[in-house]
Motif scaffolding. Structure first.
Motif, PDB file in Angstrom:
ATOM      1  N   GLU A 162       3.764   6.651  -5.563  1.00 10.99           N
ATOM      2  CA  GLU A 162       3.501   6.134  -4.447  1.00 10.99           C
ATOM      3  C   GLU A 162       4.661   6.089  -2.898  1.00 10.99           C
ATOM      4  OE1 GLU A 162       0.328   3.955  -2.884  1.00 10.99           O
ATOM      5  OE2 GLU A 162      -0.017   4.786  -4.667  1.00 10.99           O
TER       6      GLU A 162
ATOM      7  N   GLN B 103      -5.093   3.255  -0.073  1.00  8.85           N
ATOM      8  CA  GLN B 103      -5.606   5.127   0.827  1.00  8.85           C
ATOM      9  C   GLN B 103      -5.695   5.170   1.654  1.00  8.85           C
ATOM     10  OE1 GLN B 103      -9.978   4.528   0.110  1.00  8.85           O
ATOM     11  NE2 GLN B 103     -10.011   7.187  -0.205  1.00  8.85           N
ATOM     12  N   ARG B 104      -4.772   6.683   1.490  1.00  7.43           N
ATOM     13  CA  ARG B 104      -4.445   6.709   3.349  1.00  7.43           C
ATOM     14  C   ARG B 104      -6.331   7.283   3.366  1.00  7.43           C
ATOM     15  NH1 ARG B 104      -1.387   7.071  -0.254  1.00  7.43           N
ATOM     16  NH2 ARG B 104       0.833   6.772  -0.172  1.00  7.43           N
ATOM     17  N   HIS B 105      -6.201   7.278   5.405  1.00  2.00           N
ATOM     18  CA  HIS B 105      -7.081   8.086   6.171  1.00  2.00           C
ATOM     19  C   HIS B 105      -6.150   9.246   6.610  1.00  2.00           C
ATOM     20  CE1 HIS B 105     -10.200   5.555   6.465  1.00  2.00           C
ATOM     21  NE2 HIS B 105      -9.048   4.129   6.330  1.00  2.00           N
TER      22      HIS B 105
ATOM     23  N   THR C  44      -9.711  -5.560   0.580  1.00  2.00           N
ATOM     24  CA  THR C  44      -9.005  -4.179   0.449  1.00  2.00           C
ATOM     25  C   THR C  44      -9.083  -4.644   2.137  1.00  2.00           C
ATOM     26  OG1 THR C  44      -9.791  -3.136  -0.900  1.00  2.00           O
ATOM     27  CG2 THR C  44     -10.264  -1.985   0.901  1.00  2.00           C
TER      28      THR C  44
ATOM     29  N   GLY D 188      -3.803   3.412   6.792  1.00  2.00           N
ATOM     30  CA  GLY D 188      -5.296   3.413   5.377  1.00  2.00           C
ATOM     31  C   GLY D 188      -6.040   2.381   4.882  1.00  2.00           C
TER      32      GLY D 188
END
Length: 132
Positions: free
Chosen positions: A100, A123-125, A50, A110
């Motif tokens: 998605e 996972q977007r910020h 990640t 992200g």
């Protein structure tokens, strides 16, 4: 049917052409299956990572297949891809599902999670504007 002066033995359909065709087809299937198994094994032995990334490109590939039953019917399928740029500048492209793809925009930042060539998610910020 020997190898005498009659060259027709070389073109004997059931004795020469069909066995060669079957050997070639079985070889193609075996090589394809071997590649898939090798990639699956390599992905399983890779660590689950990640890391921070940014979406730099979106693309879709549309395929249309004419159905044999009816010349008026066809089947269309769409495959979606997202390209991510990692912090070191390396780019990686993954196949993603339609939802998605639809939720993604170029420039999104992200955390990208992947294992070898296997995509696990992004996972977007949220970006907050400081402009008033």
């Amino acid at each position: 049917m020997g190898m005498g002066s009659d060259p027709s033995w070389m073109f004997d359909l059931t004795g020469t052409v069909i066995p060669i065709f079957l050997v070639v087809m079985i070889g193609i299937v075996a090589v394809t299956a071997g590649r898939g198994l090798f990639q699956w094994s390599r992905n399983n032995s890779s660590p689950l990572l990640t890391i921070p990334a940014r979406i730099v490109s979106k693309r879709s590939e549309v395929r249309q297949q004419q159905l044999q039953d009816d010349s008026q019917s066809s089947r269309t399928s769409t495959t979606y891809y997202l390209t991510y740029e990692l912090q070191d500048g390396e780019r990686m492209e993954f196949k993603v599902d339609g939802s998605e793809f639809g939720m993604s925009a170029e420039g999104d930042r992200g955390l990208l999670t992947y294992q070898g060539t296997r995509y696990h998610g992004f996972q977007r910020h949220p970006n907050y504007s400081t402009a008033e």
